[in-house]
Motif scaffolding. Structure first.
Motif, PDB file in Angstrom:
ATOM      1  N   GLU A 112       5.435  11.707 -14.086  1.00  0.00           N
ATOM      2  CA  GLU A 112       4.479  12.042 -13.027  1.00  0.00           C
ATOM      3  C   GLU A 112       5.173  12.992 -12.046  1.00  0.00           C
ATOM      4  O   GLU A 112       6.248  12.683 -11.531  1.00  0.00           O
TER       5      GLU A 112
ATOM      6  N   SER B  21       4.251   3.524  -7.356  1.00  0.00           N
ATOM      7  CA  SER B  21       4.832   4.136  -8.554  1.00  0.00           C
ATOM      8  C   SER B  21       5.126   3.091  -9.630  1.00  0.00           C
ATOM      9  O   SER B  21       5.334   1.910  -9.330  1.00  0.00           O
TER      10      SER B  21
ATOM     11  N   VAL C 169       0.840  -1.200   0.000  1.00  0.00           N
ATOM     12  CA  VAL C 169       0.000   0.000   0.000  1.00  0.00           C
ATOM     13  C   VAL C 169       0.879   1.257   0.000  1.00  0.00           C
ATOM     14  O   VAL C 169       1.862   1.311   0.730  1.00  0.00           O
TER      15      VAL C 169
ATOM     16  N   ARG D 251      -9.452  -1.286  -1.229  1.00  0.00           N
ATOM     17  CA  ARG D 251      -9.874  -1.692  -2.575  1.00  0.00           C
ATOM     18  C   ARG D 251      -9.125  -2.945  -3.050  1.00  0.00           C
ATOM     19  O   ARG D 251      -9.546  -3.581  -4.011  1.00  0.00           O
TER      20      ARG D 251
ATOM     21  N   LEU E  25      -0.445   1.585 -10.922  1.00  0.00           N
ATOM     22  CA  LEU E  25       0.797   2.370 -10.911  1.00  0.00           C
ATOM     23  C   LEU E  25       0.548   3.858 -11.173  1.00  0.00           C
ATOM     24  O   LEU E  25      -0.546   4.360 -11.011  1.00  0.00           O
TER      25      LEU E  25
HETATM   26  P1  NAD Z   1       6.216   3.783  -4.063  1.00  0.00           P
HETATM   27  O1  NAD Z   1       6.203   2.999  -5.315  1.00  0.00           O
HETATM   28  O2  NAD Z   1       7.464   4.457  -3.664  1.00  0.00           O
HETATM   29  O3  NAD Z   1       5.802   2.868  -2.808  1.00  0.00           O
HETATM   30  C1  NAD Z   1       4.579   2.159  -2.766  1.00  0.00           C
HETATM   31  C2  NAD Z   1       4.719   1.030  -1.753  1.00  0.00           C
HETATM   32  O4  NAD Z   1       5.701   0.103  -2.207  1.00  0.00           O
HETATM   33  C3  NAD Z   1       5.154   1.479  -0.352  1.00  0.00           C
HETATM   34  O5  NAD Z   1       4.505   0.684   0.608  1.00  0.00           O
HETATM   35  C4  NAD Z   1       6.656   1.172  -0.386  1.00  0.00           C
HETATM   36  O6  NAD Z   1       7.185   0.976   0.906  1.00  0.00           O
HETATM   37  C5  NAD Z   1       6.675  -0.121  -1.198  1.00  0.00           C
HETATM   38  N1  NAD Z   1       7.938  -0.424  -1.864  1.00  0.00           N
HETATM   39  C6  NAD Z   1       8.893   0.440  -2.274  1.00  0.00           C
HETATM   40  N2  NAD Z   1       9.890  -0.239  -2.894  1.00  0.00           N
HETATM   41  C7  NAD Z   1       9.549  -1.552  -2.880  1.00  0.00           C
HETATM   42  C8  NAD Z   1      10.146  -2.745  -3.393  1.00  0.00           C
HETATM   43  N3  NAD Z   1      11.312  -2.721  -4.045  1.00  0.00           N
HETATM   44  N4  NAD Z   1       9.499  -3.920  -3.208  1.00  0.00           N
HETATM   45  C9  NAD Z   1       8.293  -3.956  -2.592  1.00  0.00           C
HETATM   46  N5  NAD Z   1       7.688  -2.865  -2.076  1.00  0.00           N
HETATM   47  C10 NAD Z   1       8.297  -1.681  -2.228  1.00  0.00           C
HETATM   48  O7  NAD Z   1       5.015   4.819  -4.196  1.00  0.00           O
HETATM   49  P2  NAD Z   1       4.572   5.967  -3.166  1.00  0.00           P
HETATM   50  O8  NAD Z   1       5.485   7.131  -3.290  1.00  0.00           O
HETATM   51  O9  NAD Z   1       4.339   5.380  -1.822  1.00  0.00           O
HETATM   52  O10 NAD Z   1       3.135   6.328  -3.773  1.00  0.00           O
HETATM   53  C11 NAD Z   1       2.953   7.224  -4.808  1.00  0.00           C
HETATM   54  C12 NAD Z   1       2.858   6.494  -6.141  1.00  0.00           C
HETATM   55  O11 NAD Z   1       1.745   5.599  -6.116  1.00  0.00           O
HETATM   56  C13 NAD Z   1       2.598   7.423  -7.317  1.00  0.00           C
HETATM   57  O12 NAD Z   1       3.394   7.026  -8.400  1.00  0.00           O
HETATM   58  C14 NAD Z   1       1.124   7.196  -7.619  1.00  0.00           C
HETATM   59  O13 NAD Z   1       0.739   7.488  -8.933  1.00  0.00           O
HETATM   60  C15 NAD Z   1       0.976   5.757  -7.299  1.00  0.00           C
HETATM   61  N6  NAD Z   1      -0.430   5.444  -7.039  1.00  0.00           N
HETATM   62  C16 NAD Z   1      -1.128   4.741  -7.982  1.00  0.00           C
HETATM   63  C17 NAD Z   1      -2.485   4.507  -7.786  1.00  0.00           C
HETATM   64  C18 NAD Z   1      -3.309   3.769  -8.816  1.00  0.00           C
HETATM   65  O14 NAD Z   1      -4.471   3.462  -8.539  1.00  0.00           O
HETATM   66  N7  NAD Z   1      -2.802   3.496  -9.996  1.00  0.00           N
HETATM   67  C19 NAD Z   1      -3.109   4.947  -6.612  1.00  0.00           C
HETATM   68  C20 NAD Z   1      -2.348   5.658  -5.684  1.00  0.00           C
HETATM   69  C21 NAD Z   1      -0.999   5.884  -5.903  1.00  0.00           C
END
Ligand code: NAD
Length: 482
Positions: free
Chosen positions: A383, A229, A148, A159, A251
């Motif tokens: 983004e 992301s 998450v 969700r 993503l």
């Molecule tokens: P992020 O990708 O940095 O982190 C998301 C989650 O992944 C966090 O819990 C993080 O600790 C974990 N994570 C990080 N590296 C990992 C790895 N190597 N292996 C497993 N887990 C890992 O994203 P963020 O900064 O927390 O959130 C913002 C991003 O999320 C934005 O790019 C946004 O567009 C996206 N997002 C997408 C949706 C969608 O419905 N498509 C919804 C909300 C946010």
């Protein structure tokens, strides 16, 4: 949770928390809200093994009515805690109180939606010849890991968790390190559900990537449901390749909003101000590019600049605030750098920045708009995840569609025009999982969301949201001539 809460890990129905803790910080003022106990690879492996054992050795996977009961109980507990949780979301995430309450209401609605669906997971049967039955049975896919992000920590958990539990999976959750207290409070709601068997839902915190990486690599996990992301999503896909896990990847996005010269500009500016600045632009579906027909460029720009300028940035708990803070100071620094870059590469129509006075202590940035023509600029392609939006122009419908499709993302888009044939035509031509017509940012339990191209794989919400957590098994019976 009392004065200074500590978010624990949750395994097999018990709270696990010893050892060093990490801080949870209020992004609006830098104060420490509480602490959390990060997990480890060992704890992640243990959680996955518990979820596997529970899936294989209990009746959970074969008990749709029990699953519905658990989801209804969870919805009731979330409802009872919604005001408290909304306050916590404001404090730990920085968004507005009304956005936080909207997040809670949407999550409660979604939990009830999947509680209903849990009892109607349907297969198909056909009789290929008299007495020969082909049964396409739907079965839970096994153990799901749900990873998450921080930007909507309740909605984005629910969700995935709603359809996972409805489908009959058991679960290991990994919350985001920025929002552990919110997550802990949701886990307390789950723990209080009398019908929830131990071991069905487990949760492990972390402040790095050890736990997430362990879950991705684990042989005990069958499905990864990841929201975050695109960069991390691709890493997860690579990490999941050796044991061919099923992936649900929600993503990043770079949503274009296409505004034609016959649009209702009052409506477009109202929708797009909210669509771009809700959650301070930190939402995957935020309107990130305003694509405007050349003939109305000046009028649109004047109006949207006035609308953005009127947004009062301030603490989420203040009802007068129109936009809350970013998630942390690192992101404030990042957005300020992007504002400078936008001035260098384009023309700043509205220059935002760190507000003066007491707000300067928090992660606040006022909104920015910049005019740019270069489709190859990373400001257009990437983004930005903050309150900074490009204004680009087009001459005709073909150019509008070409520009709207010119990034690698395909999560969401919107189209503004009073010509119903045009908006329908353009909606078909835009390659995105969601296209809103004459509005922006409408998400609800019944409507599937998901990404084309680099915005992801699979769909969440709606009936299709179950698919990522289900397998289809063909059972064939030759009963003989009847
Ligand atoms: P992020 O990708 O940095 O982190 C998301 C989650 O992944 C966090 O819990 C993080 O600790 C974990 N994570 C990080 N590296 C990992 C790895 N190597 N292996 C497993 N887990 C890992 O994203 P963020 O900064 O927390 O959130 C913002 C991003 O999320 C934005 O790019 C946004 O567009 C996206 N997002 C997408 C949706 C969608 O419905 N498509 C919804 C909300 C946010």
């Amino acid at each position: 949770m009392g004065g200074s809460p500590t978010a624990l890990n949750y395994l097999n129905g018990e709270w696990i928390g010893s050892g060093p803790t990490a801080e949870s910080v209020n992004p609006a003022d830098g104060s420490v809200l509480g602490r959390y106990v990060p997990g480890s690879k060992a704890l992640a492996d243990q959680a996955a093994a518990i979820a596997r054992e529970t899936f294989e050795r209990t009746a959970w996977a074969a008990s749709p009515r029990l699953r519905a009961a658990v989801l209804y109980e969870l919805a009731d507990r979330l409802e009872a805690a919604k005001e408290e949780l909304a306050d916590l979301i404001v404090a730990e995430n920085g968004k507005l109180r009304r956005e936080a309450l909207g997040e809670m209401m949407g999550s409660i609605s979604e939990t009830r939606y999947y509680a209903g669906l849990a009892r109607t997971v349907l297969g198909r049967t056909l009789e290929t010849a008299p007495g020969n039955f082909s049964m396409m049975n739907r079965e839970p896919a096994g153990v799901a890991a749900i990873i998450v992000p921080w930007n909507a920590p309740v909605t984005l958990l629910i969700r995935s968790l709603g359809p996972a539990l409805a489908a009959g999976c058991t679960v290991v959750i990994k919350p985001a390190p920025q929002t552990p207290l919110i997550h802990h409070r949701v886990m307390q709601c789950l723990h209080a559900c009398p019908s929830l068997p131990k071991g069905v839902v487990n949760s492990v915190n972390e402040n790095g990537i050890e736990v997430g990486a362990a879950l991705v690599a684990s042989d005990d996990i069958d499905v990864i449901s990841f929201t975050g992301s695109s960069r991390t999503g691709k890493r997860i896909m690579a990490g999941a390749a050796p044991n061919l896990k099923r992936l649900s990847l929600e993503l990043g996005g770079k949503a274009p909003a296409v505004v034609f010269d016959d649009a209702d500009l009052d409506q477009a500016c109202r929708e797009l101000t909210n669509g771009a600045l809700m959650m301070a632009g930190q939402i995957c579906i935020a309107a990130a590019r305003f694509l405007v027909q050349k003939s109305i460029e000046k009028e649109f720009t004047d109006r949207i600049r006035a609308a953005f300028s009127a947004v009062r940035v301030g603490p989420g708990r203040d009802p007068e605030s129109g936009m809350g803070s970013l998630i942390d100071h690192d992101n404030r620094t990042r957005i300020c750098r992007l504002i400078e870059q936008a001035g260098d590469e384009g023309e700043l129509v509205l220059k935002g920045g760190v507000p003066d006075g007491p707000l300067s202590r928090g992660a606040f940035v006022t909104p920015s708009l910049f005019r740019i023509d270069d489709l190859h600029s990373e400001l257009v392609q990437e983004e930005l995840f903050g309150p900074i939006v490009s204004i680009e122009t087009f001459e005709d419908e073909l150019e509008a569609v070409t520009k709207a499709n010119a990034t690698k993302y395909g999560l969401a888009a919107s189209v503004f025009s009073l010509d119903i044939n045009r908006v329908m035509r353009v909606s078909r031509a835009i390659r995105a999982g969601t296209v809103w017509l004459n509005c922006h940012s409408r998400l609800f339990a019944e409507g599937e969301t998901g990404g084309y191209r680099h915005s992801g794989l699979g769909r969440l919400h709606g009936v299709e949201g179950l698919n990522d957590f289900l397998e289809t098994k063909h059972v064939y019976l030759e009963a003989g001539a009847v």
